[in-house]
Write an enzyme that holds these catalytic residues in place. Structure first.
Site, PDB file in Angstrom:
ATOM      1  N   PRO A   2       0.811  -1.217   0.000  1.00 45.03           N
ATOM      2  CA  PRO A   2       0.000   0.000   0.000  1.00 45.03           C
ATOM      3  C   PRO A   2       0.845   1.268   0.000  1.00 45.03           C
ATOM      4  CG  PRO A   2      -0.563  -1.479   1.841  1.00 45.03           C
ATOM      5  CD  PRO A   2       0.684  -1.983   1.225  1.00 45.03           C
ATOM      6  N   GLU A   3       0.640   2.078  -1.007  1.00 43.57           N
ATOM      7  CA  GLU A   3       1.227   3.408  -1.051  1.00 43.57           C
ATOM      8  C   GLU A   3       0.072   4.399  -0.976  1.00 43.57           C
ATOM      9  OE1 GLU A   3       4.095   3.797  -4.260  1.00 43.57           O
ATOM     10  OE2 GLU A   3       4.606   1.681  -4.123  1.00 43.57           O
ATOM     11  N   HIS A  95      -3.380 -14.690   9.880  1.00 47.49           N
ATOM     12  CA  HIS A  95      -2.639 -13.477  10.210  1.00 47.49           C
ATOM     13  C   HIS A  95      -3.539 -12.306  10.599  1.00 47.49           C
ATOM     14  CE1 HIS A  95       0.868 -15.595   8.796  1.00 47.49           C
ATOM     15  NE2 HIS A  95       0.337 -15.732   7.602  1.00 47.49           N
ATOM     16  N   ARG A 114       3.163 -10.131   6.825  1.00 44.98           N
ATOM     17  CA  ARG A 114       4.580  -9.794   7.024  1.00 44.98           C
ATOM     18  C   ARG A 114       4.842  -8.940   8.252  1.00 44.98           C
ATOM     19  NH1 ARG A 114       6.530  -8.721   0.818  1.00 44.98           N
ATOM     20  NH2 ARG A 114       4.975 -10.112  -0.008  1.00 44.98           N
TER      21      ARG A 114
END
Length: 300
Positions: A2-3, A95, A114
């Site tokens: 995500p940017e 997760h 992550r």
DNA sequence: CAAAATTCCTGACTGC
DNA sequence: TGCAGTCAGGAATTTT
């Protein structure tokens, strides 16, 4: 990954139904997600029982103002997702590190394989104390960016947000000429410009017709204006299409919907494929440990 | 002082 | 088939 466009897509979605809702409880199943707090309990106590007043964004950070004067800051890192759910019966994805439950019903889950993403509650600085705003952000003219930095000291270091802050090309020129750094390093330095990462840096540089390794001070006025324009144009287009979802399908909005801007990528992940402009193969090169994609003919 | 390297982490992928 | 090794990348931290 995500940017700014992906984070903005998430922000807009959350703003639609989270504003005015009260957090009933927060369940944390991975303490790493709140690593800035001494204990997970500290994080929970600051949030539980409080309503969300607004959902803003600065750079790649989501900023949720709570009715106790604090701000919940969420950074999605590399693989973070915020996902809506009806209730606890909905199966939790692998997760899932945090689950927010709202008094009016419904859940919001933080999922992040992550674990580079994080959340923290920012305590407002005492009245009258001066927060040191980054020198680049101070150049901005209007927008909410400066206000967020004053309310959330952890984000005061961030540079110009291309939308929350506004900056003319002449001021942008002053920033570029004040250093001799390669262009891509300037674009991805969050303390200079906030929100651009590896994908959009490459796309913006292609849009501006500039190589990633051009020293920032070497640009002509025309080139500076091209770059200034490419930043807002590319990011605006990407937001319009809900951001980019790559083959790994890591980015989805809170309803699980992927973005579609990847179909417009000109260079990112296109090594060896023909440039849409000149048909020359796109080149991949490692720059500062990161993949960089560019067209040797169209970018100089 | 700035720039480069290192660290955190898991899933996907490669080669044997 | 399985296993070891590599890669991907944001940002804080450490090293040069």
């Amino acid at each position: 990954m995500p940017e700014l466009p992906e984070v903005e897509t998430v922000r807009a979605s959350l703003a639609r139904d989270l504003v005015g809702r009260k957090v009933k409880s927060v369940v944390l199943t991975n303490g790493r997600v709140v690593r800035r707090h001494k204990t997970a309990k500290d994080f929970r106590t600051l949030i539980e029982g409080h309503a969300i007043k607004s959902v803003d964004r600065l750079g790649k950070n989501l900023v949720l103002a709570l009715d106790n004067g604090t701000h919940l800051v969420i950074h999605l890192g590399m693989s973070g997702q915020l996902l809506r759910a009806q209730g606890p019966k909905d199966p939790k994805p692998k997760h899932t590190h945090a689950v927010f439950t709202f008094s009016q019903g419904g859940e919001l889950r933080f999922v992040d394989p992550r674990t580079f993403g994080e959340m923290y509650v920012s305590i407002p600085p005492p009245e009258g104390s001066e927060v040191e705003i980054s020198k680049f952000a101070r150049l901005s003219i209007g927008g909410d960016g400066l206000g967020i930095r004053k309310a959330v000291p952890e984000l005061a270091h961030l540079g110009i947000d291309p939308f929350e802050d506004q900056i003319g090309w002449d001021r942008f020129a002053a920033i570029l000429r004040s250093r001799s750094t390669p262009l891509k390093a300037v674009l991805t330095d969050q303390d200079i410009i906030a929100g651009i990462g590896n994908i959009y840096a490459d796309e913006i540089l292609f849009g501006a017709g500039l190589r990633f390794d051009r020293p920032s001070e070497s640009l002509s006025t025309i080139e500076i204006r091209r770059l200034h324009r490419a930043i807002s144009e590319i990011l605006t287009e990407a937001i319009k299409y809900g951001g980019s979802t790559l083959d790994d399908e890591q980015f989805v909005d809170p309803d699980g919907k992927p973005g579609t801007y990847q179909q417009f990528h000109q260079v990112y992940n296109r090594e060896g494929q023909a440039c849409y402009q000149c048909r020359q193969p796109i080149v991949r090169e490692v720059f500062r440990g990161r993949s960089t994609f560019y067209c040797p003919k169209c970018q100089s």
